[in-house]
Design a protein around this motif. Structure first.
Motif, PDB file in Angstrom:
ATOM      1  N   VAL A   1      34.681  44.102  50.127  1.00  0.00           N
ATOM      2  CA  VAL A   1      34.992  45.675  51.058  1.00  0.00           C
ATOM      3  C   VAL A   1      36.795  45.360  50.796  1.00  0.00           C
ATOM      4  O   VAL A   1      37.883  45.027  51.022  1.00  0.00           O
ATOM      5  CB  VAL A   1      34.440  45.094  52.447  1.00  0.00           C
ATOM      6  N   PHE A   2      36.629  46.759  49.803  1.00  0.00           N
ATOM      7  CA  PHE A   2      38.420  47.136  49.310  1.00  0.00           C
ATOM      8  C   PHE A   2      39.255  47.325  50.640  1.00  0.00           C
ATOM      9  O   PHE A   2      40.441  47.225  49.753  1.00  0.00           O
ATOM     10  CB  PHE A   2      37.698  48.124  48.061  1.00  0.00           C
ATOM     11  N   ARG A   3      38.844  47.650  51.690  1.00  0.00           N
ATOM     12  CA  ARG A   3      39.837  47.742  52.503  1.00  0.00           C
ATOM     13  C   ARG A   3      40.399  46.455  53.088  1.00  0.00           C
ATOM     14  O   ARG A   3      41.369  46.374  54.613  1.00  0.00           O
ATOM     15  CB  ARG A   3      39.879  48.679  53.403  1.00  0.00           C
ATOM     16  N   GLU A   4      39.854  45.787  53.035  1.00  0.00           N
ATOM     17  CA  GLU A   4      39.486  44.241  54.081  1.00  0.00           C
ATOM     18  C   GLU A   4      41.108  43.122  52.188  1.00  0.00           C
ATOM     19  O   GLU A   4      40.388  43.578  51.679  1.00  0.00           O
ATOM     20  CB  GLU A   4      38.635  44.240  55.020  1.00  0.00           C
ATOM     21  N   ALA A   5      40.980  42.637  53.737  1.00  0.00           N
ATOM     22  CA  ALA A   5      41.353  41.171  52.388  1.00  0.00           C
ATOM     23  C   ALA A   5      40.626  40.478  51.712  1.00  0.00           C
ATOM     24  O   ALA A   5      39.518  40.657  52.064  1.00  0.00           O
ATOM     25  CB  ALA A   5      42.429  40.085  53.676  1.00  0.00           C
ATOM     26  N   PRO A   6      41.051  40.287  50.549  1.00  0.00           N
ATOM     27  CA  PRO A   6      42.642  40.035  49.899  1.00  0.00           C
ATOM     28  C   PRO A   6      42.963  41.728  49.068  1.00  0.00           C
ATOM     29  O   PRO A   6      44.089  42.130  48.881  1.00  0.00           O
ATOM     30  CB  PRO A   6      42.271  39.325  49.073  1.00  0.00           C
ATOM     31  N   HIS A   7      42.035  42.902  50.014  1.00  0.00           N
ATOM     32  CA  HIS A   7      42.270  43.666  48.976  1.00  0.00           C
ATOM     33  C   HIS A   7      43.209  44.734  49.571  1.00  0.00           C
ATOM     34  O   HIS A   7      44.415  45.188  49.144  1.00  0.00           O
ATOM     35  CB  HIS A   7      40.903  44.494  48.432  1.00  0.00           C
ATOM     36  N   ARG A   8      42.680  44.819  50.815  1.00  0.00           N
ATOM     37  CA  ARG A   8      43.981  45.984  51.520  1.00  0.00           C
ATOM     38  C   ARG A   8      43.885  47.349  50.954  1.00  0.00           C
ATOM     39  O   ARG A   8      45.596  47.584  51.101  1.00  0.00           O
ATOM     40  CB  ARG A   8      44.559  45.398  51.991  1.00  0.00           C
TER      41      ARG A   8
ATOM     42  N   LYS B   1      29.665  50.479  40.860  1.00  0.00           N
ATOM     43  CA  LYS B   1      30.566  49.351  41.702  1.00  0.00           C
ATOM     44  C   LYS B   1      30.539  48.852  43.104  1.00  0.00           C
ATOM     45  O   LYS B   1      31.066  47.903  43.803  1.00  0.00           O
ATOM     46  CB  LYS B   1      30.168  48.053  40.959  1.00  0.00           C
ATOM     47  N   ARG B   2      30.501  50.068  44.274  1.00  0.00           N
ATOM     48  CA  ARG B   2      31.493  49.601  45.215  1.00  0.00           C
ATOM     49  C   ARG B   2      32.603  49.100  46.090  1.00  0.00           C
ATOM     50  O   ARG B   2      32.988  48.976  45.991  1.00  0.00           O
ATOM     51  CB  ARG B   2      30.370  48.304  45.792  1.00  0.00           C
ATOM     52  N   VAL B   3      33.345  49.591  44.406  1.00  0.00           N
ATOM     53  CA  VAL B   3      34.895  49.528  44.554  1.00  0.00           C
ATOM     54  C   VAL B   3      35.108  51.364  44.035  1.00  0.00           C
ATOM     55  O   VAL B   3      34.361  51.965  43.678  1.00  0.00           O
ATOM     56  CB  VAL B   3      35.212  48.936  43.588  1.00  0.00           C
ATOM     57  N   PRO B   4      36.370  51.363  44.734  1.00  0.00           N
ATOM     58  CA  PRO B   4      36.934  53.373  44.087  1.00  0.00           C
ATOM     59  C   PRO B   4      36.739  52.992  42.854  1.00  0.00           C
ATOM     60  O   PRO B   4      37.273  52.860  42.006  1.00  0.00           O
ATOM     61  CB  PRO B   4      38.274  52.970  45.046  1.00  0.00           C
ATOM     62  N   GLY B   5      36.225  54.045  41.774  1.00  0.00           N
ATOM     63  CA  GLY B   5      36.131  54.676  40.715  1.00  0.00           C
ATOM     64  C   GLY B   5      36.091  56.013  40.422  1.00  0.00           C
ATOM     65  O   GLY B   5      36.533  57.063  41.459  1.00  0.00           O
TER      66      GLY B   5
END
Length: 419
Positions: free
Chosen positions: A28-35, A164-168
């Motif tokens: 979940v790229f907007r949540e921890a640990p990515h934020r 694959k569900r991450v910003p790209g």
């Protein structure tokens, strides 16, 4: 000119599982640990923004072309990288069609889009979080630099199955109709140099000496009473005014380089997000159960970097735009004999030495060290003279030795054991 204002539009992204060969890691790229949203971008465009706001960098707002040219110059993006796409596959889809193609420009870490009568869009690669999406408001000629929005709408496509569900980054191959809408899809959820050339270029213009006898470029669909629709060829400029763009070309070579780059970036940042999640799950350490997934990621990256499964060029090879070749190679890093990872082959393959020049980018250099070391190990296994990994038999011994030397002498922060 006044300073450029930045607006951030709220995002609404659901938790989506990311899969790697049967191993599930929820990202979940907007949540921890990515934020992602809390991260302060350190991409090329973010640095340009600071220069504009401080008054150190000026952009030309005389008209659309002058503004676009000044943005490209400020970002060190060559005009010769221009690609023209006429499928309606952008935030500005309502004005993109065969009569009004969109232009794309790129260097190693920035991608700029412009459609006549529309806005300038930018994707800049942050070395930690990957793609950052910006769009200028519509320019008012002779006015101030327009404000920029980061919009969640980009993630409808740029954080889906294709990435694959991450910003790209994405590039599709479609058969557009006159409206720009798609009548047929040739490929959508895959990027990279492994895609056969006969599946690429749908919805794109293609110019230059590409020697592709059968290809999907320069083609649109027209409705037919008897057959539903028929395919018709439209050469660049046949239906559109190319003087609205910075040049009339959409050359084969920047097409091929662009495809290689976005395949590299997507694989690297998919791996970066997975590694960040695995380390967070292990409280700073990789759990034993995570190691098979790390090995799979390392295998995928090593094989892509060394051009395993690269698509074949036409039997006659291709001829690239000399302007693009010159500008692309401006920052090459040659060894003593002049060889570099940016040397083109263009006869049977894209590059003379099949190891990606993207190893020099911040995207690669700031990848999780534990994963990067495993990738280098697998590359070394494939490049050694004896008992090499058979996956890499496409590279002959002499080329392997040259690649090892170039990497050793020019790529920073190599493991001490690299030979």
């Amino acid at each position: 000119m006044s300073s450029m204002r930045i607006r951030l539009v709220g995002f609404c992204i659901l938790a989506l599982p990311l899969f790697t060969r049967g191993v599930e890691t929820e990202i979940v790229f907007r949540e921890a640990p990515h934020r992602y949203l809390e991260h302060q971008p350190d991409d090329r465009f973010a640095r340009l923004r600071k220069g504009i706001e401080s008054g150190g960098i000026k952009l030309d707002t005389t008209d659309d072309k002058a503004f676009l040219s000044s943005v490209l110059k400020a970002l060190d993006v060559p005009i010769s990288s221009q690609l023209l796409v006429f499928s309606a596959s952008s935030l500005q889809s309502e004005i993109i069609n065969p009569r009004n193609p969109r232009a794309l420009y790129f260097n190693e870490d920035v991608y700029v889009g412009y459609v006549p009568g529309g806005k300038v869009e930018i994707i800049a690669m942050d070395p930690e979080m990957g793609a950052m999406f910006y769009i200028f408001d519509r320019l008012r000629p002779q006015g101030p630099v327009p404000p920029i929005t980061r919009s969640d709408k980009c993630f409808n496509c740029h954080a889906g199955n294709a990435t694959k569900r991450v910003p790209g980054l994405i590039a599709e191959s479609l058969l557009p109709m006159l409206s720009g809408a798609s009548a047929e899809t040739y490929r959508r959820d895959e990027q990279g140099h492994q895609i056969p050339l006969e599946k690429r270029f749908g919805g794109w213009h293609l110019t230059g000496q590409h020697h592709l006898k059968e290809n999907l470029a320069n083609t649109m669909a027209r409705r037919s009473a008897s057959r539903g629709f028929e395919k018709i060829k439209i050469e660049p400029g046949q239906m559109s005014d190319l003087s609205l763009h910075l040049r009339p070309t959409s050359d084969i070579l920047p097409h091929l380089v662009h495809e290689h780059q976005i395949g590299f970036e997507n694989r690297v940042f998919h791996a970066a997000y997975v590694m960040r999640q695995l380390l967070a799950d292990g409280r700073g350490n990789l759990a034993l159960s995570a190691k098979p997934q790390v090995e799979e990621l390392a295998d995928e990256l090593a094989q892509y970097i060394l051009f395993v499964d690269e698509a074949k060029l036409p039997a006659e090879g291709i001829e690239g735009d000399p302007d693009f070749i010159r500008e692309f190679q401006r920052n090459k890093k040659p060894v003593t004999n002049g060889a570099s990872l940016k040397d083109f082959d263009l006869k049977t393959r894209l590059f003379k030495y099949r190891a990606s020049y993207m190893l020099y980018t911040d995207s690669w250099q700031k990848l999780t060290p534990a994963l990067k070391e495993r990738v280098y190990f697998k590359m070394a296994e494939g490049l050694r003279d004896q008992n090499a990994n058979p996956v890499y038999t496409h590279i002959p011994a002499e080329e392997k030795r040259a690649i090892r030397t170039i990497i050793k002498e020019t790529v920073p922060d190599l493991p001490s054991w690299w030979r």
